[in-house]
Motif scaffolding. Sequence first.
Motif, mmCIF file in Angstrom:
data_model
loop_
_atom_site.group_PDB
_atom_site.id
_atom_site.type_symbol
_atom_site.label_atom_id
_atom_site.label_comp_id
_atom_site.label_asym_id
_atom_site.label_seq_id
_atom_site.Cartn_x
_atom_site.Cartn_y
_atom_site.Cartn_z
ATOM 1 N N MET B 1 4.055 90.653 9.273
ATOM 2 C CA MET B 1 5.192 91.370 9.858
ATOM 3 C C MET B 1 4.672 92.339 10.920
ATOM 4 O O MET B 1 3.710 93.043 10.697
ATOM 5 N N ALA B 2 5.317 92.348 12.100
ATOM 6 C CA ALA B 2 4.882 93.224 13.174
ATOM 7 C C ALA B 2 5.252 94.673 12.863
ATOM 8 O O ALA B 2 6.304 94.942 12.300
ATOM 9 N N THR B 3 4.381 95.576 13.236
ATOM 10 C CA THR B 3 4.650 97.000 13.011
ATOM 11 C C THR B 3 4.466 97.780 14.306
ATOM 12 O O THR B 3 3.595 97.477 15.117
ATOM 13 N N TYR B 4 5.305 98.803 14.455
ATOM 14 C CA TYR B 4 5.204 99.756 15.555
ATOM 15 C C TYR B 4 4.384 100.939 15.062
ATOM 16 O O TYR B 4 4.598 101.428 13.969
ATOM 17 N N GLN B 5 3.478 101.439 15.899
ATOM 18 C CA GLN B 5 2.778 102.675 15.563
ATOM 19 C C GLN B 5 2.719 103.549 16.807
ATOM 20 O O GLN B 5 2.320 103.089 17.882
ATOM 21 N N LYS B 6 3.111 104.781 16.647
ATOM 22 C CA LYS B 6 3.053 105.696 17.787
ATOM 23 C C LYS B 6 1.601 106.063 18.050
ATOM 24 O O LYS B 6 0.882 106.483 17.143
ATOM 25 N N ILE B 7 1.177 105.913 19.299
ATOM 26 C CA ILE B 7 -0.199 106.214 19.664
ATOM 27 C C ILE B 7 -0.312 107.623 20.221
ATOM 28 O O ILE B 7 -1.190 108.404 19.837
ATOM 29 N N ALA B 8 0.563 107.964 21.167
ATOM 30 C CA ALA B 8 0.482 109.273 21.816
ATOM 31 C C ALA B 8 1.770 109.562 22.570
ATOM 32 O O ALA B 8 2.547 108.653 22.849
ATOM 33 N N SER B 9 1.949 110.838 22.888
ATOM 34 C CA SER B 9 3.082 111.267 23.707
ATOM 35 C C SER B 9 2.583 112.145 24.833
ATOM 36 O O SER B 9 1.604 112.886 24.668
ATOM 37 N N VAL B 10 3.259 112.058 25.967
ATOM 38 C CA VAL B 10 2.925 112.933 27.090
ATOM 39 C C VAL B 10 4.220 113.554 27.590
ATOM 40 O O VAL B 10 5.255 112.896 27.619
ATOM 41 N N SER B 11 4.173 114.812 27.935
ATOM 42 C CA SER B 11 5.363 115.457 28.483
ATOM 43 C C SER B 11 4.955 116.415 29.601
ATOM 44 O O SER B 11 3.834 116.927 29.628
ATOM 45 N N VAL B 12 5.882 116.637 30.497
ATOM 46 C CA VAL B 12 5.625 117.457 31.682
ATOM 47 C C VAL B 12 6.154 118.865 31.447
ATOM 48 O O VAL B 12 7.303 119.059 31.055
ATOM 49 N N GLY B 13 5.290 119.831 31.677
ATOM 50 C CA GLY B 13 5.672 121.218 31.486
ATOM 51 C C GLY B 13 6.252 121.842 32.747
ATOM 52 O O GLY B 13 6.516 121.161 33.744
ATOM 53 N N SER B 14 6.462 123.154 32.673
ATOM 54 C CA SER B 14 7.000 123.862 33.832
ATOM 55 C C SER B 14 6.027 123.715 34.995
ATOM 56 O O SER B 14 4.824 123.702 34.806
ATOM 57 N N GLY B 15 6.550 123.580 36.191
ATOM 58 C CA GLY B 15 5.711 123.350 37.358
ATOM 59 C C GLY B 15 5.618 121.882 37.732
ATOM 60 O O GLY B 15 5.177 121.545 38.826
ATOM 61 N N GLY B 16 6.031 120.987 36.830
ATOM 62 C CA GLY B 16 6.048 119.567 37.154
ATOM 63 C C GLY B 16 4.675 118.927 37.100
ATOM 64 O O GLY B 16 3.667 119.560 36.780
ATOM 65 N N SER B 17 4.607 117.638 37.400
ATOM 66 C CA SER B 17 3.346 116.911 37.381
ATOM 67 C C SER B 17 3.425 115.709 38.301
ATOM 68 O O SER B 17 4.455 115.040 38.374
ATOM 69 N N ALA B 18 2.323 115.444 38.999
ATOM 70 C CA ALA B 18 2.283 114.299 39.910
ATOM 71 C C ALA B 18 2.106 112.986 39.172
ATOM 72 O O ALA B 18 2.316 111.914 39.753
ATOM 73 N N GLN B 19 1.683 113.049 37.896
ATOM 74 C CA GLN B 19 1.384 111.823 37.166
ATOM 75 C C GLN B 19 1.450 112.093 35.670
ATOM 76 O O GLN B 19 1.133 113.193 35.224
ATOM 77 N N MET B 20 1.847 111.083 34.904
ATOM 78 C CA MET B 20 1.701 111.106 33.452
ATOM 79 C C MET B 20 0.713 109.994 33.112
ATOM 80 O O MET B 20 0.898 108.850 33.556
ATOM 81 N N VAL B 21 -0.298 110.344 32.315
ATOM 82 C CA VAL B 21 -1.401 109.407 32.068
ATOM 83 C C VAL B 21 -1.686 109.305 30.579
ATOM 84 O O VAL B 21 -1.780 110.333 29.886
ATOM 85 N N PHE B 22 -1.867 108.092 30.089
ATOM 86 C CA PHE B 22 -2.427 107.834 28.767
ATOM 87 C C PHE B 22 -3.836 107.293 28.987
ATOM 88 O O PHE B 22 -4.006 106.278 29.669
ATOM 89 N N SER B 23 -4.820 107.983 28.417
ATOM 90 C CA SER B 23 -6.202 107.536 28.579
ATOM 91 C C SER B 23 -6.786 107.165 27.217
ATOM 92 O O SER B 23 -6.235 107.501 26.172
ATOM 93 N N SER B 24 -7.917 106.489 27.248
ATOM 94 C CA SER B 24 -8.639 106.095 26.027
ATOM 95 C C SER B 24 -7.720 105.369 25.042
ATOM 96 O O SER B 24 -7.692 105.694 23.845
ATOM 97 N N ILE B 25 -6.981 104.405 25.543
ATOM 98 C CA ILE B 25 -6.059 103.643 24.694
ATOM 99 C C ILE B 25 -6.874 102.714 23.792
ATOM 100 O O ILE B 25 -7.714 101.947 24.280
ATOM 101 N N PRO B 26 -6.666 102.773 22.479
ATOM 102 C CA PRO B 26 -7.451 101.899 21.586
ATOM 103 C C PRO B 26 -7.065 100.436 21.761
ATOM 104 O O PRO B 26 -5.929 100.125 22.124
ATOM 105 N N ALA B 27 -8.002 99.564 21.487
ATOM 106 C CA ALA B 27 -7.782 98.129 21.680
ATOM 107 C C ALA B 27 -7.346 97.426 20.403
ATOM 108 O O ALA B 27 -7.478 96.209 20.272
ATOM 109 N N THR B 28 -6.802 98.174 19.472
ATOM 110 C CA THR B 28 -6.542 97.658 18.127
ATOM 111 C C THR B 28 -5.148 97.084 17.919
ATOM 112 O O THR B 28 -4.820 96.662 16.813
#
Lengths: 78, 166
Positions: B1-28
């Motif tokens: 049975m397939a399962t969902y697992q949350k890996i990470a979350s990113v959010s933009v704070g005050s001042g904004g951001s030019a990019q949202m990035v997820f790094s070091s994503i596991p290969a599992t």
Amino acid sequence: MSDVLTKVVVDCSTGESQVLPLTPEEIAQREADAIAFAAAEAERQAQVDALAALKASAKAKLVAGEPLTAEEADTLVL
Amino acid sequence: MATYQKIASVSVGSGGSAQMVFSSIPATFSDLIIHVSARNTYAGIADDILLDFNGTTTNRTSRYLYGNGASTLSVSVGRGIGLQVSNTAPANLFGVGKIQITQYAGSNYKSISAFTVTENSAATAYAVATSAIWSSTAAITSIEMTPSTGTFMEHSSADLYGIKNS
């Protein structure tokens, strides 16, 4: 808003979030992306406007009993 | 049975951001899912979100099929993955979307699908279905999301999930 462009990076192995400055290469890429978007958006809008004009013309001709061009007919025929 | 697992979350704070990035994503995992909610500073109704991998901007192609209630359009968009709400829309509105990346850690090209919608309390709201590809045999270890114009505004966010098949 700060004048220094930053990115928020989340390390998925640790969950740690960092705010880092963009590199000069990333800033240059942003500028290229903005130019490309402006051109693409203008092209998309032109396509939307052209299609809307064709459909309006086709509808008017249908109502008036006038012949449609092939382009106008393409907007109606599935 | 397939399962969902949350890996990470990113959010933009005050001042904004030019990019949202997820790094070091596991290969599992088998596939990745991103739920994104975004608004940017572009002085318009909506703007593209660009999706890139492993810090590169090459070998990315996408096609939008989108509609706004009055017309539909099919268009090639390069690195775009969908639309977000931009800053002439009423305050506090964000575009939302779901992006799926299949077999992200494998050695084939990466197929991507997405569905994004915008809202602006007026007639011109967009729904976009996107098919995309990253023509690289490298495993995806990082994901970069960038507005094609301006910066992400505060409270823009993305959640990264991994899908495990069995």
